[in-house]
Structure formats: structure tokens, C-alpha cells
Design an enzyme around this catalytic site. Structure first.
Site, short mmCIF file in Angstrom:
data_model
loop_
_atom_site.label_atom_id
_atom_site.label_comp_id
_atom_site.label_asym_id
_atom_site.label_seq_id
_atom_site.Cartn_x
_atom_site.Cartn_y
_atom_site.Cartn_z
N ASP A 35 0.84 -1.21 0.00
CA ASP A 35 0.00 0.00 0.00
C ASP A 35 0.87 1.26 0.00
O ASP A 35 1.98 1.25 0.53
CB ASP A 35 -0.89 -0.03 1.26
CG ASP A 35 -2.07 0.89 1.13
OD1 ASP A 35 -2.29 1.47 0.05
OD2 ASP A 35 -2.81 1.04 2.13
N ASN A 83 -10.57 -3.12 -6.70
CA ASN A 83 -9.75 -2.12 -7.39
C ASN A 83 -10.31 -1.70 -8.75
O ASN A 83 -9.87 -0.70 -9.32
CB ASN A 83 -8.30 -2.61 -7.55
CG ASN A 83 -7.50 -2.59 -6.27
OD1 ASN A 83 -6.59 -3.38 -6.06
ND2 ASN A 83 -7.81 -1.65 -5.37
C1 FPP Z 1 -2.09 0.13 -3.28
O1 FPP Z 1 -1.56 1.43 -3.25
C2 FPP Z 1 -1.49 -0.59 -4.38
C3 FPP Z 1 -2.18 -1.18 -5.40
C4 FPP Z 1 -3.63 -1.19 -5.50
C5 FPP Z 1 -1.46 -1.84 -6.49
C6 FPP Z 1 -0.28 -2.62 -6.07
C7 FPP Z 1 0.54 -2.94 -7.24
C8 FPP Z 1 1.88 -2.89 -7.26
C9 FPP Z 1 2.71 -2.57 -6.10
C10 FPP Z 1 2.63 -3.25 -8.46
C11 FPP Z 1 2.39 -4.69 -8.70
C12 FPP Z 1 3.35 -5.26 -9.54
C13 FPP Z 1 3.11 -6.33 -10.32
C14 FPP Z 1 4.23 -7.02 -10.87
C15 FPP Z 1 1.76 -6.85 -10.65
P1 FPP Z 1 -2.54 2.64 -3.47
O2 FPP Z 1 -2.59 2.95 -4.91
O3 FPP Z 1 -3.87 2.34 -2.87
O4 FPP Z 1 -1.80 3.78 -2.68
P2 FPP Z 1 -2.48 4.96 -1.87
O5 FPP Z 1 -3.22 4.33 -0.72
O6 FPP Z 1 -1.31 5.76 -1.44
O7 FPP Z 1 -3.39 5.69 -2.81
#
Ligand code: FPP
Length: 258
Positions: A35, A83
Site C-alpha cells: 500500500d 480495485n
Molecule cells: C495500493 O496502493 C497498491 C495497489 C492497488 C497496487 C499494487 C501494485 C503494485 C505494487 C505493483 C504490482 C506489480 C506487479 C508485478 C503486478 P494505493 O494505490 O492504494 O496507494 P495509496 O493508498 O497511497 O493511494
């Protein structure tokens, strides 16, 4: 502190660390809620997708380190069933990430003897994403080292519902009796069934300071140790993983006993 880890491909790697005890138990199954990508990007006045791109590089670093240390399964929450509610541009970017990740990283996964698995409702993924994932699974299927288990279009409640329906169907057709439904039979219907003795999570890490489980591996996390790091996922690195394992080793797991 110095220690010698022998990977299952028999290559030895010497690791020097002050973060954790190499002679103590390394958590067999680590699950991570990655996250903080969006906040990382916003702090740098960049679009959210830049955070996901950097987050992918963190996945590479952490995968390599976990495999070197001797972790058996690394489960990563890459995309949840919730998501899809994000803006199209972000969803499209996230669906392209596995393609880029496997395009560039499979040779290293082979070198590390890492086997790729995916859990989630993959039939609902766009074709290009599903194909990239299927190719990575088949390219690495003979590897015998750490399992890199991606959660893609995954949701814990849906997983439990699906398992319940599978078992209900088996009762209906007479294949099993209601009394046959034990924890181990139930586990055979979960999306983690291929992980066998490592199905249950030992150590669950969530980055970015949020302290929630967010529908991730609800059954498998029943007795896991939780660790909430304030670090945003793109800034999480090998050292942060080792520090977290050091904290895990200081915990006393009782599994409901004394
Ligand atoms: C949450 O951070 C993250 C996600 C929903 C996506 C996670 C994906 C990756 C780390 C890359 C994955 C890599 C591969 C190889 C598939 P957020 O966007 O909710 O962050 P925030 O809470 O700060 O908005």
C-alpha cells in the site's frame, strides 16, 4: 551477524545482517499488502501510476531478497476485486504491469529458482494480462524454490464463498457428506490449495501506515503475525524486509495455546 543460506537450487549465498537472526525461524509464508503507491507519487507531484511503476521495482527487490533468505511463499496483493472502481487509466496501467514485470523479470526468477503462481478470478482479467500471467506460470512451473504468489483480481470473501459453493455442490451430488467438511477439506477448495503445507500465512505485512486487512487472505491469515510499516510501498526495500523479519522473530506465536 553472518549466516549461510542454501537455496534449493543448491547455490549458497552468504548474507550479512544485523536485522534478523539467521539461525531462527524465517517465516515460511509472508503475505504483503503493498500500500502507498499513490501517496508516494503524490508526494513527488507525480501521477499515481508513477507510484505503481516504482512499486513494481520494489516487488522485484523484495522477491529476490525473500527468495535468498529462504522464504517458501511470498503472497503479494497486486489487484483486489474492489480495485476495478479506480479510474480507467489507473486500472489499465495496473493491468499492464504484470506484462512488463514478467517481460523483464522472468530470467531473474529462473535464476532464483522462483515459481510463479496466481490466485484470484483470473478469467476476468484482460486477455493481455491473463496471457502474460499464464506464460510466467508455465515458464517457471518446474522451479522448486520460493513460490511467488500474486493475488490478481482477488478477494478473500469471494474466495470463501466459492469454496463454500464447491463443497455444497459436492454434498448435493453425494460426493461427500456434510460431516466430511473439515478444515483441511475446506482448505482444498481455497485458491491457495497448491501451496500445500504453506497455505497459511505466518507473517502479514502492510505498508503505508494503514492498519487493515482489506479482504486479503481472510482464512489464511487466521493465526498470522501482523506487522504494519509506515513506509510507503515504493520505499520498502530489502533492508525493510529484513527489519520486519527481525520483528517477527521476537514475537511469541501461541496459536490459541499458552
Ligand atoms: C495500493 O496502493 C497498491 C495497489 C492497488 C497496487 C499494487 C501494485 C503494485 C505494487 C505493483 C504490482 C506489480 C506487479 C508485478 C503486478 P494505493 O494505490 O492504494 O496507494 P495509496 O493508498 O497511497 O493511494
Amino acid at each position: 551477524m553472518k549466516g549461510l543460506f542454501r537455496k534449493r537450487n543448491q547455490k549458497a549465498k552468504e548474507i550479512t545482517t544485523d536485522s534478523f537472526n539467521v539461525d531462527e525461524t524465517i517465516p515460511h509464508h509472508i503475505a504483503i499488502i503493498m500500500d502507498g503507491n499513490g501517496r508516494w507519487a503524490q508526494k513527488k507531484f507525480m501521477p499515481r501510476i508513477a507510484g505503481h511503476k516504482e512499486g513494481m521495482n520494489t516487488v522485484k527487490k523484495v522477491t529476490k531478497r525473500a527468495s535468498e533468505i529462504g522464504v517458501k511463499v511470498l503472497s503479494l496483493y497486486a489487484f483486489s476485486t474492489e480495485n476495478w472502481k479506480r479510474p480507467d487509466e489507473e486500472v489499465n496501467f495496473l493491468m499492464q504491469l504484470p506484462v512488463d514485470f514478467f517481460d523483464t523479470f522472468v530470467p531473474e526468477l529462473m535464476e532464483q529458482n522462483v515459481k510463479v503462481q496466481v490466485m484470484g478470478f483470473t478469467e476476468k482479467l484482460p486477455n493481455h494480462t491473463r496471457k502474460a500471467v499464464e506464460k510466467a506460470i508455465s515458464d517457471t512451473e518446474k522451479n522448486t524454490g520460493m513460490v511467488l504468489n500474486f493475488a490478481l483480481n482477488y478477494g478473500g470473501r469471494s474466495e470463501l464463498l466459492e469454496a463454500s459453493k464447491t463443497l455444497a455442490e459436492k454434498v448435493k451430488t453425494g460426493e461427500i457428506d456434510v460431516e466430511d467438511i473439515t478444515e483441511s477439506l475446506f482448505e482444498e477448495s481455497l485458491m491457495t490449495r497448491n501451496l500445500e503445507e504453506y497455505q497459511n500465512v505466518d507473517f502479514m505485512i502492510r505498508t503505508s501506515g494503514e492498519e487493515r486487512i482489506s479482504n486479503f487472505m481472510l482464512w489464511q491469515n487466521a493465526y498470522s503475525e501482523f506487522y504494519f510499516s509506515k513506509v510507503l510501498w515504493p520505499d520498502f526495500d530489502e533492508q525493510a524486509l529484513e527489519d520486519a523479519i527481525g520483528i517477527y522473530q521476537k514475537r511469541h506465536r501461541r496459536f490459541g495455546g499458552l
